[in-house]
Design an enzyme around this catalytic site. Structure first.
Site, mmCIF file in Angstrom:
data_model
loop_
_atom_site.group_PDB
_atom_site.id
_atom_site.type_symbol
_atom_site.label_atom_id
_atom_site.label_comp_id
_atom_site.label_asym_id
_atom_site.label_seq_id
_atom_site.Cartn_x
_atom_site.Cartn_y
_atom_site.Cartn_z
ATOM 1 N N PHE A 210 0.528 -0.932 -0.059
ATOM 2 C CA PHE A 210 0.717 -0.097 -0.265
ATOM 3 C C PHE A 210 0.708 1.067 0.316
ATOM 4 O O PHE A 210 2.334 1.485 0.205
ATOM 5 C CB PHE A 210 -0.937 -0.029 1.147
ATOM 6 C CG PHE A 210 -1.686 0.850 1.558
ATOM 7 C CD1 PHE A 210 -3.132 1.003 0.431
ATOM 8 C CD2 PHE A 210 -1.820 2.366 2.373
ATOM 9 C CE1 PHE A 210 -4.033 2.266 0.322
ATOM 10 C CE2 PHE A 210 -2.197 3.247 2.147
ATOM 11 C CZ PHE A 210 -3.380 3.091 1.385
ATOM 12 N N ASN B 163 1.482 3.195 2.216
ATOM 13 C CA ASN B 163 2.660 3.924 3.338
ATOM 14 C C ASN B 163 2.933 2.724 4.068
ATOM 15 O O ASN B 163 3.904 3.145 5.188
ATOM 16 C CB ASN B 163 1.476 4.245 4.122
ATOM 17 C CG ASN B 163 0.628 3.259 4.739
ATOM 18 O OD1 ASN B 163 0.257 2.280 4.802
ATOM 19 N ND2 ASN B 163 -0.337 3.908 5.469
ATOM 20 N N LYS B 164 3.515 1.518 3.580
ATOM 21 C CA LYS B 164 4.295 0.545 3.705
ATOM 22 C C LYS B 164 5.693 1.084 3.063
ATOM 23 O O LYS B 164 5.987 1.551 1.556
ATOM 24 C CB LYS B 164 3.467 -0.607 2.998
ATOM 25 C CG LYS B 164 2.183 -1.097 3.503
ATOM 26 C CD LYS B 164 2.535 -1.019 4.868
ATOM 27 C CE LYS B 164 0.660 -1.670 5.642
ATOM 28 N NZ LYS B 164 -0.035 -1.990 5.473
ATOM 29 N N THR B 165 6.792 0.095 3.832
ATOM 30 C CA THR B 165 8.355 0.662 3.411
ATOM 31 C C THR B 165 8.317 0.838 1.775
ATOM 32 O O THR B 165 9.405 1.272 1.533
ATOM 33 C CB THR B 165 9.124 -0.035 4.302
ATOM 34 O OG1 THR B 165 8.046 0.318 5.637
ATOM 35 C CG2 THR B 165 10.372 0.403 4.211
ATOM 36 N N VAL B 166 8.092 -0.609 0.868
ATOM 37 C CA VAL B 166 7.816 -1.005 -0.177
ATOM 38 C C VAL B 166 6.746 -0.701 -0.731
ATOM 39 O O VAL B 166 5.774 -1.255 -0.308
ATOM 40 C CB VAL B 166 8.389 -1.668 -0.724
ATOM 41 C CG1 VAL B 166 8.408 -2.122 -2.350
ATOM 42 C CG2 VAL B 166 9.906 -1.822 -0.147
#
Ligand SMILES: *Cc1c(COP(=O)(O)O)cnc(C)c1O
Length: 369
Positions: A182, A184-187
């Site tokens: 998603f 806002n996830k780190t990747v």
């Protein structure tokens, strides 16, 4: 009021994202076939150290496929921490299995192995550890319980890209694991997810289900009720470019967490514990204030200063659709009512961190709280 707002999250898309997406457009491979899908899957599996992977269209369906691949369904129970994002629990509900909520540990905020043990019944089929906010769960303790009771372990690694436990990336300890990409996830891939496993059969089942249950040996013949859970080549193109810089993002987030811890020292706030055997990837840096009413006041103060925050997740057992068997989960509830996520993106500048921590310090100073 300051001029520039600091968002809670913002992806960094300044690498090869644009070049790879343009390649999709120029070649017209914009759907779920094309070179980036396979490359991203292979590279992601390599990144976490798993042998097999299957890309999907979001992290929620990644978790759904993990459970489906294990054959979990009606009549089964799956043990899950109540302090998680609702998607972990919804994925269990989609299969017809019953989510069984357990509490969290006070120091790490992760699924409490002792409480897991208390909730194992003859119907339990799996434990779902969620590596919340980028901290690893106590995998040795959970695997011991799973072995003793012959349970599957399904890891929700949506928030744990870059998280290791005893030197190994999370998602490789249980039978199968899901990741989220998603925004806002780190990747990130915008929306997207991945199922990983070291068990080829499980990934083959996940692939079968994600592609409408297409039979292996006959065209346009389907032998189960499957799903369309595929990732597009465009999403995979973004993912590949992101993955090229994942180590850089994770290092930046770890540095960010260190700045927060350093600058907030001495204030009446607590942090999520990082245990000796783990490397926290700090998906969302979070603090606990002393009291719930103070939490709302501090969040309002930060909003005034142009700083976006989030409350910790609401414990899922308190939500109406899961509250029919309401029990208290004291630690999870206490953490949830006192916790705040602070801005945690890799491009956050030291001056911005300073502005956030000064604003928190000012809150305690002005009101004598
Ligand atoms: C983000 C997240 C998911 C779901 O991911 P989506 O890609 O948003 O569907 C699942 N579990 C946890 C713990 C998450 O944080």
């Amino acid at each position: 009021m300051t001029d520039t707002r600091i968002p809670i999250y913002q992806p960094d898309l300044s690498g090869n994202e644009k070049a790879y997406v343009n390649e999709c457009l120029d070649t017209s491979w914009i759907s779920s076939r094309g070179r980036f899908v396979k490359e991203f899957e292979d590279r992601f599996a390599g990144f976490v150290g798993a042998t097999h992977s299957a890309s999907v269209c979001n992290g929620t369906v990644a978790m759904h496929l993990c459970l489906m691949a294990l054959g979990i369904g009606p009549g089964d129970e799956v043990i899950v921490p109540t302090l998680t994002y609702v998607a972990s629990v919804n994925a269990i509900a989609y299969t017809g299995a019953t989510p069984v909520f357990v509490d969290s540990t006070r120091s790490t905020w992760q699924i409490d192995p002792d409480d897991v043990r208390r909730h194992v019944t003859p119907r339990t089929r799996a434990i779902m550890p969620v590596h919340l906010y980028g901290q690893a769960c106590d995998m040795d303790a959970l695997l011991a319980i799973a072995n003793e009771h012959r349970l599957f372990v399904v890891e929700d690694c949506a928030e744990a890209i870059g998280t290791t436990y005893k030197g190994r990336h999370v998602g490789t300890f249980g039978d199968i694991a899901g990741f989220s990409f998603f925004g806002n996830k780190t990747v990130t891939t915008g929306e997207g997810g991945m199922v990983v496993s070291n068990d080829k059969t499980l990934i083959e089942r996940a692939r079968h289900l994600k592609g409408q249950g297409l039979a292996a040996h006959r065209e346009y013949w389907h032998d189960v009720v499957g799903y369309n859970y595929r990732m597009t080549n465009i999403e995979a193109a973004i993912g590949l470019a992101q993955l090229e810089r994942a180590d850089e993002f994770i290092a930046a987030k770890r540095a960010l967490a260190a700045q927060y811890v350093d600058q907030l020292a001495g204030l009446p706030v607590e942090f999520q514990g990082e245990t000796a055997d783990t490397e926290h990837s700090w998906w969302m840096f979070s603090i606990l204030v002393e009291r719930p009413d103070q939490r709302d006041a501090l969040r309002a103060h930060l909003t005034q200063a142009g700083i976006e925050t989030r409350p910790l997740f609401y414990p899922v057992h308190t939500m109406p659709m899961y509250a029919h068997n309401y029990r208290k989960h004291r630690v999870a509830e206490e953490l949830a009512w006192r916790g705040i996520n602070l801005p945690s993106w890799p491009g956050l500048q030291p001056e911005q961190v300073r502005r956030i921590t000064s604003s928190i310090a000012a809150f305690y100073k002005t009101d004598g709280r």
